[in-house]
Design a protein around this motif. Sequence first.
Motif, mmCIF file in Angstrom:
data_model
loop_
_atom_site.group_PDB
_atom_site.id
_atom_site.type_symbol
_atom_site.label_atom_id
_atom_site.label_comp_id
_atom_site.label_asym_id
_atom_site.label_seq_id
_atom_site.Cartn_x
_atom_site.Cartn_y
_atom_site.Cartn_z
ATOM 1 N N GLU A 141 83.503 16.351 39.125
ATOM 2 C CA GLU A 141 84.193 15.450 40.047
ATOM 3 C C GLU A 141 85.012 14.410 39.288
ATOM 4 O O GLU A 141 86.135 14.076 39.691
ATOM 5 N N GLU A 191 78.683 9.250 48.532
ATOM 6 C CA GLU A 191 80.027 9.646 48.950
ATOM 7 C C GLU A 191 80.021 10.975 49.701
ATOM 8 O O GLU A 191 81.060 11.400 50.189
ATOM 9 N N HIS A 192 78.853 11.624 49.789
ATOM 10 C CA HIS A 192 78.731 12.903 50.482
ATOM 11 C C HIS A 192 77.749 12.756 51.641
ATOM 12 O O HIS A 192 76.771 12.008 51.563
ATOM 13 N N TYR A 205 75.025 14.609 53.593
ATOM 14 C CA TYR A 205 74.142 15.766 53.554
ATOM 15 C C TYR A 205 73.325 15.918 54.844
ATOM 16 O O TYR A 205 72.450 16.774 54.929
#
Length: 253
Positions: free
Chosen positions: A135, A193-194, A196
């Motif tokens: 990333e 930032e994700h 889930y």
Amino acid sequence: MDSYDDKGVGGGAGGSVSEGDVSGAGPDPRTVPEPRAGMAGLSFPYQVVAAVALSVIGLIACAQLAMVFLHVAPSNTLTKQHGEAVDQWIYPEFEQNWKLFAPNPLQQNIAVHVRAEISGADKRRTTPWMSLSGEDGKAIRGNLLPSHVQQNELRRGWDFYLGSHDSQNRANGLRGKLSEQYIRRIVMLRLSEHDYGGDVLRIQVRSETRSVAAPVWSSEKISTKPSYRVLPWWTVTAADLPEGSATSKEADQ
């Protein structure tokens, strides 16, 4: 009585004096070539000798620069194949106590991965491995002004952890606990930032190390198969959560 013309301009008995005689005996200095300087002033055989001598000196100087460069440069294909010849040239008269780079460039690609255990609405599940270094690479690639965080935060954090732990992931000093907390906070900041679909209960970090392949013109054989260093599972605590996140506020309450 002699006439004026018979005596000539100078009044001498020998008759008139020509214009060329006025400047004195010998050739006109304006028509004499200037002496040649340098190698051009030498005869042809000596010019050949001088040219050969200068060529030999130039070749020796180039060889000296090349050998010193290889001596102070990081280990590479040439030094691995001809290191003995370089040492024979350098030691002992031309030994150098400095290096071209400090520290030497890495000859391995190291990527940091993470996976997480998520508590969802139905059951717990484990995410696939995600490359945090990948990333960062995507954020840097094509960016004319990448941030210091994108370039160095994860890399230096991982170096900090490796330098304060042994091969069994046991802390070898007071900085071991601090380096572990630093890695956990970086990982949780990236995972925030994700989405889930649940809360992160535990995380596991690993590194993937691959040697840089040899250049195509080299006969050196270097294995580029990855090797992994897997850390144990860490339970996420409130201290690991980014400030201001929803999960962090719930943990504080």
